[in-house]
Design a protein around this motif. Sequence first.
Motif, PDB file in Angstrom:
ATOM      1  N   SER A 176      39.799  51.528  35.620  1.00  0.00           N
ATOM      2  CA  SER A 176      39.859  50.503  36.653  1.00  0.00           C
ATOM      3  C   SER A 176      38.958  50.879  37.817  1.00  0.00           C
ATOM      4  O   SER A 176      38.694  52.061  38.062  1.00  0.00           O
ATOM      5  N   ALA A 177      38.479  49.857  38.511  1.00  0.00           N
ATOM      6  CA  ALA A 177      37.684  50.042  39.721  1.00  0.00           C
ATOM      7  C   ALA A 177      38.195  49.061  40.771  1.00  0.00           C
ATOM      8  O   ALA A 177      38.423  47.884  40.467  1.00  0.00           O
ATOM      9  N   SER A 178      38.408  49.549  41.989  1.00  0.00           N
ATOM     10  CA  SER A 178      38.964  48.715  43.049  1.00  0.00           C
ATOM     11  C   SER A 178      38.065  48.727  44.280  1.00  0.00           C
ATOM     12  O   SER A 178      37.443  49.745  44.607  1.00  0.00           O
ATOM     13  N   TYR A 179      38.040  47.579  44.964  1.00  0.00           N
ATOM     14  CA  TYR A 179      37.394  47.464  46.274  1.00  0.00           C
ATOM     15  C   TYR A 179      38.474  47.123  47.289  1.00  0.00           C
ATOM     16  O   TYR A 179      39.214  46.143  47.115  1.00  0.00           O
ATOM     17  N   TYR A 180      38.577  47.933  48.344  1.00  0.00           N
ATOM     18  CA  TYR A 180      39.600  47.746  49.361  1.00  0.00           C
ATOM     19  C   TYR A 180      39.039  46.919  50.525  1.00  0.00           C
ATOM     20  O   TYR A 180      38.095  47.339  51.203  1.00  0.00           O
ATOM     21  N   ILE A 181      39.634  45.737  50.733  1.00  0.00           N
ATOM     22  CA  ILE A 181      39.265  44.902  51.870  1.00  0.00           C
ATOM     23  C   ILE A 181      39.677  45.605  53.164  1.00  0.00           C
ATOM     24  O   ILE A 181      38.961  45.602  54.156  1.00  0.00           O
ATOM     25  N   ASN A 182      40.867  46.183  53.130  1.00  0.00           N
ATOM     26  CA  ASN A 182      41.336  47.093  54.177  1.00  0.00           C
ATOM     27  C   ASN A 182      42.251  48.095  53.489  1.00  0.00           C
ATOM     28  O   ASN A 182      42.251  48.177  52.257  1.00  0.00           O
ATOM     29  N   ASP A 183      43.023  48.871  54.248  1.00  0.00           N
ATOM     30  CA  ASP A 183      43.833  49.911  53.620  1.00  0.00           C
ATOM     31  C   ASP A 183      44.975  49.356  52.776  1.00  0.00           C
ATOM     32  O   ASP A 183      45.594  50.109  52.013  1.00  0.00           O
TER      33      ASP A 183
END
Length: 209
Positions: A64-71
Amino acid sequence: MRSIKTLTLATFAALALSPAAFAQDSDTASGKRFAVVGGAALLDPKGNPADGLEVDGDPAPTLSASYYINDNFAVELWGAADKFNHRVRADGVGKVGTVDQQPIALSGQYHFGQADNTFRPFLGLGYYESNFSNESISALGGGDHVGLETAKGAIGTVGVDMNINSTWFARADARYLHSRPEVRVAGAGTGQELKLDPWVVGFGIGARF
Protein backbone atom coordinates in the motif's frame (compact mmCIF):
# COMPACT_ATOMS: atom_id res chain seq x y z
CA MET A 1 -7.88 3.74 -17.47
CA ARG A 2 -11.62 3.73 -16.74
CA SER A 3 -10.99 1.70 -13.56
CA ILE A 4 -8.41 4.19 -12.30
CA LYS A 5 -10.77 7.10 -12.95
CA THR A 6 -13.56 5.31 -11.11
CA LEU A 7 -11.27 4.53 -8.17
CA THR A 8 -10.13 8.14 -7.97
CA LEU A 9 -13.65 9.57 -8.06
CA ALA A 10 -14.87 7.11 -5.46
CA THR A 11 -12.05 7.94 -3.07
CA PHE A 12 -12.57 11.68 -3.18
CA ALA A 13 -16.30 11.11 -2.80
CA ALA A 14 -15.56 9.14 0.37
CA LEU A 15 -13.40 11.96 1.72
CA ALA A 16 -16.09 14.47 0.87
CA LEU A 17 -18.44 12.68 3.25
CA SER A 18 -16.39 14.28 6.04
CA PRO A 19 -16.27 18.03 5.32
CA ALA A 20 -13.87 18.49 8.22
CA ALA A 21 -11.22 16.74 6.15
CA PHE A 22 -10.66 19.87 4.13
CA ALA A 23 -11.58 22.38 6.82
CA GLN A 24 -8.60 21.33 8.91
CA ASP A 25 -5.11 22.68 8.40
CA SER A 26 -3.51 20.77 5.53
CA ASP A 27 -0.07 20.88 7.16
CA THR A 28 1.33 17.77 8.81
CA ALA A 29 2.89 18.29 12.24
CA SER A 30 5.14 15.31 11.55
CA GLY A 31 6.40 16.87 8.30
CA LYS A 32 5.78 13.56 6.48
CA ARG A 33 3.11 13.12 3.82
CA PHE A 34 3.83 9.67 2.35
CA ALA A 35 3.76 6.16 3.77
CA VAL A 36 4.34 2.74 2.26
CA VAL A 37 3.45 -0.62 3.82
CA GLY A 38 4.49 -4.12 2.81
CA GLY A 39 2.91 -7.15 4.41
CA ALA A 40 0.81 -10.27 4.03
CA ALA A 41 -2.92 -10.86 4.24
CA LEU A 42 -5.45 -13.68 4.36
CA LEU A 43 -8.47 -13.23 2.08
CA ASP A 44 -11.34 -15.33 3.46
CA PRO A 45 -14.63 -15.34 1.51
CA LYS A 46 -17.81 -15.45 3.59
CA GLY A 47 -21.51 -15.75 2.95
CA ASN A 48 -23.36 -18.59 1.24
CA PRO A 49 -22.28 -19.04 -2.37
CA ALA A 50 -24.94 -20.41 -4.71
CA ASP A 51 -25.18 -24.07 -5.69
CA GLY A 52 -23.61 -25.26 -2.46
CA LEU A 53 -20.14 -24.01 -3.37
CA GLU A 54 -17.65 -22.87 -0.74
CA VAL A 55 -14.51 -20.85 -1.51
CA ASP A 56 -11.56 -21.32 0.85
CA GLY A 57 -9.31 -18.51 2.03
CA ASP A 58 -5.71 -17.99 0.93
CA PRO A 59 -2.76 -15.74 1.91
CA ALA A 60 -0.84 -13.38 -0.39
CA PRO A 61 1.63 -10.48 -0.09
CA THR A 62 0.17 -6.96 -0.13
CA LEU A 63 1.44 -3.42 -0.72
CA SER A 64 0.00 0.00 0.00
CA ALA A 65 0.98 3.62 -0.55
CA SER A 66 -0.67 6.55 1.23
CA TYR A 67 -0.68 10.33 0.83
CA TYR A 68 -1.52 12.29 3.99
CA ILE A 69 -3.57 15.45 3.45
CA ASN A 70 -2.79 16.22 7.08
CA ASP A 71 -1.86 14.09 10.10
CA ASN A 72 -5.36 12.60 10.26
CA PHE A 73 -6.70 12.29 6.72
CA ALA A 74 -5.03 10.16 4.06
CA VAL A 75 -5.69 8.62 0.65
CA GLU A 76 -4.47 5.03 0.30
CA LEU A 77 -3.84 2.84 -2.75
CA TRP A 78 -3.80 -0.80 -1.59
CA GLY A 79 -3.56 -4.09 -3.45
CA ALA A 80 -2.33 -7.65 -3.56
CA ALA A 81 1.22 -7.99 -4.88
CA ASP A 82 0.39 -11.54 -5.99
CA LYS A 83 -2.78 -13.52 -6.59
CA PHE A 84 -4.89 -15.16 -3.91
CA ASN A 85 -5.45 -18.78 -4.97
CA HIS A 86 -8.75 -20.23 -3.72
CA ARG A 87 -9.85 -23.83 -3.55
CA VAL A 88 -13.51 -24.28 -4.50
CA ARG A 89 -15.46 -27.05 -2.75
CA ALA A 90 -18.97 -28.42 -3.29
CA ASP A 91 -21.19 -29.91 -0.60
CA GLY A 92 -20.74 -33.66 -0.38
CA VAL A 93 -18.12 -33.69 -3.15
CA GLY A 94 -15.05 -31.89 -1.89
CA LYS A 95 -12.72 -29.96 -4.16
CA VAL A 96 -14.21 -29.12 -7.56
CA GLY A 97 -11.70 -26.53 -8.76
CA THR A 98 -9.65 -23.44 -8.07
CA VAL A 99 -9.77 -19.73 -8.88
CA ASP A 100 -7.32 -16.83 -8.48
CA GLN A 101 -8.12 -13.21 -7.69
CA GLN A 102 -6.08 -10.02 -7.25
CA PRO A 103 -7.80 -6.99 -5.68
CA ILE A 104 -6.79 -3.33 -5.82
CA ALA A 105 -8.48 -0.50 -3.92
CA LEU A 106 -8.38 3.25 -3.37
CA SER A 107 -9.70 4.56 -0.06
CA GLY A 108 -10.03 7.67 2.06
CA GLN A 109 -8.87 7.11 5.66
CA TYR A 110 -9.12 8.87 9.00
CA HIS A 111 -6.28 8.24 11.48
CA PHE A 112 -7.14 9.01 15.09
CA GLY A 113 -4.86 10.84 17.52
CA GLN A 114 -1.55 12.63 17.06
CA ALA A 115 1.10 11.51 14.59
CA ASP A 116 3.52 10.55 17.38
CA ASN A 117 1.04 8.46 19.40
CA THR A 118 2.27 4.92 19.98
CA PHE A 119 -1.03 3.41 18.79
CA ARG A 120 -3.08 5.06 16.03
CA PRO A 121 -6.33 3.34 15.02
CA PHE A 122 -7.84 4.26 11.65
CA LEU A 123 -10.96 3.77 9.55
CA GLY A 124 -11.27 3.78 5.76
CA LEU A 125 -13.90 3.74 3.05
CA GLY A 126 -13.37 3.39 -0.69
CA TYR A 127 -13.82 1.48 -3.92
CA TYR A 128 -12.13 -1.72 -5.09
CA GLU A 129 -11.92 -4.02 -8.09
CA SER A 130 -10.79 -7.65 -7.99
CA ASN A 131 -9.92 -9.53 -11.16
CA PHE A 132 -10.55 -13.29 -11.26
CA SER A 133 -8.37 -15.55 -13.41
CA ASN A 134 -7.35 -19.17 -13.95
CA GLU A 135 -10.85 -20.35 -13.10
CA SER A 136 -11.23 -24.12 -13.06
CA ILE A 137 -14.62 -24.97 -11.58
CA SER A 138 -16.10 -28.22 -12.89
CA ALA A 139 -19.29 -28.19 -10.82
CA LEU A 140 -21.09 -25.49 -12.81
CA GLY A 141 -19.97 -25.73 -16.40
CA GLY A 142 -20.72 -29.34 -17.35
CA GLY A 143 -17.50 -29.39 -19.36
CA ASP A 144 -17.66 -25.72 -20.42
CA HIS A 145 -15.26 -23.14 -19.04
CA VAL A 146 -16.59 -21.38 -15.95
CA GLY A 147 -15.46 -17.79 -15.36
CA LEU A 148 -16.20 -14.99 -12.94
CA GLU A 149 -16.75 -11.34 -13.80
CA THR A 150 -14.51 -8.77 -12.13
CA ALA A 151 -15.83 -8.04 -8.64
CA LYS A 152 -16.17 -4.35 -7.80
CA GLY A 153 -17.78 -2.22 -5.14
CA ALA A 154 -17.31 -0.76 -1.68
CA ILE A 155 -14.43 -1.60 0.63
CA GLY A 156 -14.31 -0.75 4.33
CA THR A 157 -11.14 -0.79 6.43
CA VAL A 158 -10.41 -0.81 10.15
CA GLY A 159 -6.86 -0.98 11.46
CA VAL A 160 -4.21 0.24 13.85
CA ASP A 161 -0.64 1.46 13.42
CA MET A 162 1.96 0.96 16.15
CA ASN A 163 4.76 3.51 15.89
CA ILE A 164 8.24 2.04 16.35
CA ASN A 165 9.96 5.40 15.80
CA SER A 166 9.31 8.54 13.73
CA THR A 167 9.83 6.60 10.48
CA TRP A 168 8.92 2.95 11.04
CA PHE A 169 5.62 1.44 12.19
CA ALA A 170 3.81 -1.89 12.31
CA ARG A 171 0.25 -2.23 10.98
CA ALA A 172 -2.64 -4.63 11.52
CA ASP A 173 -5.84 -4.18 9.52
CA ALA A 174 -9.03 -5.86 8.36
CA ARG A 175 -10.82 -5.01 5.13
CA TYR A 176 -14.35 -5.95 4.07
CA LEU A 177 -15.08 -6.23 0.34
CA HIS A 178 -18.66 -6.31 -0.95
CA SER A 179 -18.08 -9.00 -3.60
CA ARG A 180 -20.83 -10.47 -5.83
CA PRO A 181 -19.19 -11.54 -9.13
CA GLU A 182 -21.41 -12.94 -11.87
CA VAL A 183 -20.78 -16.50 -13.02
CA ARG A 184 -20.06 -16.93 -16.74
CA VAL A 185 -20.23 -20.28 -18.54
CA ALA A 186 -18.59 -20.70 -21.95
CA GLY A 187 -18.13 -16.91 -22.07
CA ALA A 188 -21.83 -16.12 -21.54
CA GLY A 189 -23.37 -14.47 -18.51
CA THR A 190 -25.70 -16.59 -16.40
CA GLY A 191 -27.27 -13.93 -14.17
CA GLN A 192 -26.06 -15.96 -11.20
CA GLU A 193 -23.90 -14.21 -8.61
CA LEU A 194 -21.56 -15.72 -6.06
CA LYS A 195 -21.90 -14.06 -2.67
CA LEU A 196 -18.29 -14.00 -1.51
CA ASP A 197 -18.05 -10.80 0.62
CA PRO A 198 -14.57 -11.61 1.96
CA TRP A 199 -12.68 -10.23 4.92
CA VAL A 200 -9.00 -9.53 4.27
CA VAL A 201 -6.94 -9.60 7.47
CA GLY A 202 -3.38 -8.32 7.12
CA PHE A 203 -0.18 -7.48 8.98
CA GLY A 204 2.72 -5.40 7.71
CA ILE A 205 5.65 -3.07 8.31
CA GLY A 206 5.56 0.49 7.02
CA ALA A 207 7.71 3.60 6.66
CA ARG A 208 6.83 7.31 6.52
CA PHE A 209 8.77 9.95 4.63
